[in-house]
Write a protein that holds these residues in place. Structure first.
Motif, PDB file in Angstrom:
ATOM      1  N   UNK A 109      15.216   5.298  12.385  1.00  0.00           N
ATOM      2  CA  UNK A 109      15.605   4.767  11.269  1.00  0.00           C
ATOM      3  C   UNK A 109      15.204   3.016  11.366  1.00  0.00           C
ATOM      4  N   UNK A 110      15.282   2.863  12.631  1.00  0.00           N
ATOM      5  CA  UNK A 110      15.013   1.100  12.884  1.00  0.00           C
ATOM      6  C   UNK A 110      13.690   1.133  12.628  1.00  0.00           C
ATOM      7  N   UNK A 111      12.600   1.826  12.740  1.00  0.00           N
ATOM      8  CA  UNK A 111      11.303   1.439  12.447  1.00  0.00           C
ATOM      9  C   UNK A 111      10.712   0.835  13.352  1.00  0.00           C
ATOM     10  N   UNK A 112       9.337   0.482  13.409  1.00  0.00           N
ATOM     11  CA  UNK A 112       8.669  -0.252  14.459  1.00  0.00           C
ATOM     12  C   UNK A 112       7.472   0.627  14.940  1.00  0.00           C
ATOM     13  N   UNK A 113       6.784  -0.182  15.622  1.00  0.00           N
ATOM     14  CA  UNK A 113       5.411   0.080  16.368  1.00  0.00           C
ATOM     15  C   UNK A 113       5.615   1.164  17.390  1.00  0.00           C
ATOM     16  N   UNK A 114       6.581   1.381  18.173  1.00  0.00           N
ATOM     17  CA  UNK A 114       6.663   2.509  19.209  1.00  0.00           C
ATOM     18  C   UNK A 114       7.813   3.315  18.913  1.00  0.00           C
ATOM     19  N   UNK A 115       8.106   3.226  17.635  1.00  0.00           N
ATOM     20  CA  UNK A 115       9.530   4.262  17.476  1.00  0.00           C
ATOM     21  C   UNK A 115       8.669   5.391  16.850  1.00  0.00           C
ATOM     22  N   UNK A 116       8.901   6.660  17.581  1.00  0.00           N
ATOM     23  CA  UNK A 116       8.540   8.000  17.124  1.00  0.00           C
ATOM     24  C   UNK A 116       8.340   8.414  15.624  1.00  0.00           C
ATOM     25  N   UNK A 117       7.493   9.128  15.180  1.00  0.00           N
ATOM     26  CA  UNK A 117       7.618   9.668  13.853  1.00  0.00           C
ATOM     27  C   UNK A 117       7.653  11.160  13.789  1.00  0.00           C
ATOM     28  N   UNK A 118       8.264  11.803  12.942  1.00  0.00           N
ATOM     29  CA  UNK A 118       8.219  13.375  12.710  1.00  0.00           C
ATOM     30  C   UNK A 118       7.157  13.537  12.254  1.00  0.00           C
ATOM     31  N   UNK A 157       9.205  18.268  15.290  1.00  0.00           N
ATOM     32  CA  UNK A 157       8.366  17.676  16.340  1.00  0.00           C
ATOM     33  C   UNK A 157       8.284  16.274  16.276  1.00  0.00           C
ATOM     34  N   UNK A 158       8.576  15.316  17.206  1.00  0.00           N
ATOM     35  CA  UNK A 158       8.426  13.794  16.972  1.00  0.00           C
ATOM     36  C   UNK A 158       7.426  13.277  18.352  1.00  0.00           C
ATOM     37  N   UNK A 159       6.960  12.393  17.889  1.00  0.00           N
ATOM     38  CA  UNK A 159       5.923  11.571  18.797  1.00  0.00           C
ATOM     39  C   UNK A 159       5.498  10.169  18.341  1.00  0.00           C
ATOM     40  N   UNK A 160       4.791   9.634  19.296  1.00  0.00           N
ATOM     41  CA  UNK A 160       4.487   8.035  18.616  1.00  0.00           C
ATOM     42  C   UNK A 160       2.963   8.312  18.314  1.00  0.00           C
ATOM     43  N   UNK A 161       2.894   8.690  17.118  1.00  0.00           N
ATOM     44  CA  UNK A 161       1.750   8.915  16.179  1.00  0.00           C
ATOM     45  C   UNK A 161       2.226   8.616  14.838  1.00  0.00           C
TER      46      UNK A 161
END
Length: 284
Positions: free
Chosen positions: A157-166, A187-191
């Motif tokens: 929830x902090x957000x940001x460029x490198x924070x993983x997404x679902x 599944x989460x990942x940096x995309x």
């Protein structure tokens, strides 16, 4: 004296011919994937895991296939192929959280990511989160729908460029054999998540004060968002925020103007809204 069964021999010969044809088509498909991988390196966009496109492909395959093979078998064949050629474009690994029923979670991930993808098993979500944060080529699989333990989403929830997404939900196809014991994971990942045509978006709404779920749901309707508050987490300390997990049965991008409207409607207690990601709705 053995009587030669010419019909049986002919059928076996046809199977041999079709096997050779299948292999030839498979090799042509792989060659195209290699060309795609080369093109991605040229334009700097190399995405090994495309869950939205993969879901769209599998839905079409299952819609048109008419053989007597079960859907799970067809899905397994294509999942193995999709995972293998994706890994060829850009190798990645998978870290799995399994607080219990580790065999079930392992099988769940293996079915989706194929037999050749490197995988690791961990008991704590924090370990998987750290590995995904530190390595953009690592995907994480974390348990879902066990509400009392699904606190890992607050770290996104902090957000940001490198924070993983679902990015995806497992299993994508229900297994009637009960192999996965009704387990569910995300599944989460940096995309960046991508639409598949039938999706669920998850977002976190941060507020400075406690807000009832009824009020949150009302604000969503006013903003034109179809969704509901699925969970709320109280602050860990006095200077922390309330975090509310919102599920929406549609693909919502970070630039969606309705999110701005939601912030305006929410009033002074509103701090921010963060898109945690999205996943293709599993096939039932």
């Amino acid at each position: 004296m053995t009587i030669k069964n010419t019909k049986l021999d002919a059928l076996r010969a046809e199977i041999d011919r079709l096997d050779a044809e299948l292999l030839s088509v498979l090799e042509k498909r792989i060659a195209i994937v290699e060309d795609i991988a080369a093109a991605k390196k040229v334009d700097g966009k190399a995405l090994a895991f495309r869950p939205g496109r993969e879901a769209s492909i599998l839905r079409k395959i299952l819609e048109v296939h008419s053989s007597k093979l079960p859907d799970t078998v067809i899905a397994a064949i294509w999942r193995e192929l999709i995972a293998a050629v994706g890994w060829m474009q850009k190798p990645y690994s998978v870290s799995i959280t399994a607080p219990d029923k580790s065999v079930g979670y392992w099988d769940l991930a293996r079915f989706h990511f194929g037999s050749a993808t490197p995988m690791k098993l961990h008991q704590l979500p924090s370990v998987v989160l750290r590995e995904v944060y530190e390595n953009p080529s690592t995907l994480g699989v974390l348990p879902w729908l066990t509400r009392e333990r699904d606190t890992w989403w607050t770290h996104l929830a902090q957000g940001g460029e490198n924070v993983p997404k679902i990015l995806a939900a497992l299993p994508f196809l229900d297994n009637p054999s009960g192999e996965f014991e009704d387990l569910n994971s995300l599944v989460i990942g940096q995309a960046e998540p991508e639409p598949s045509g039938d999706d669920v978006t998850l977002m976190a709404l941060a507020t400075s004060d406690e807000v009832s779920r009824a009020r949150l749901n009302e604000n969503l309707v006013k903003a034109g968002l179809s969704g509901y508050c699925a969970d709320s987490r109280s602050p860990d300390s006095g200077d922390s925020d309330w975090l509310h997990l919102i599920e929406m049965p549609e693909f919502v991008a970070e630039t969606d103007p309705r999110l701005v409207k939601l912030g305006e409607i929410s009033g002074e207690s509103f701090i921010k809204v963060v898109i945690l990601g999205a996943y293709a709705v599993p096939i039932k």
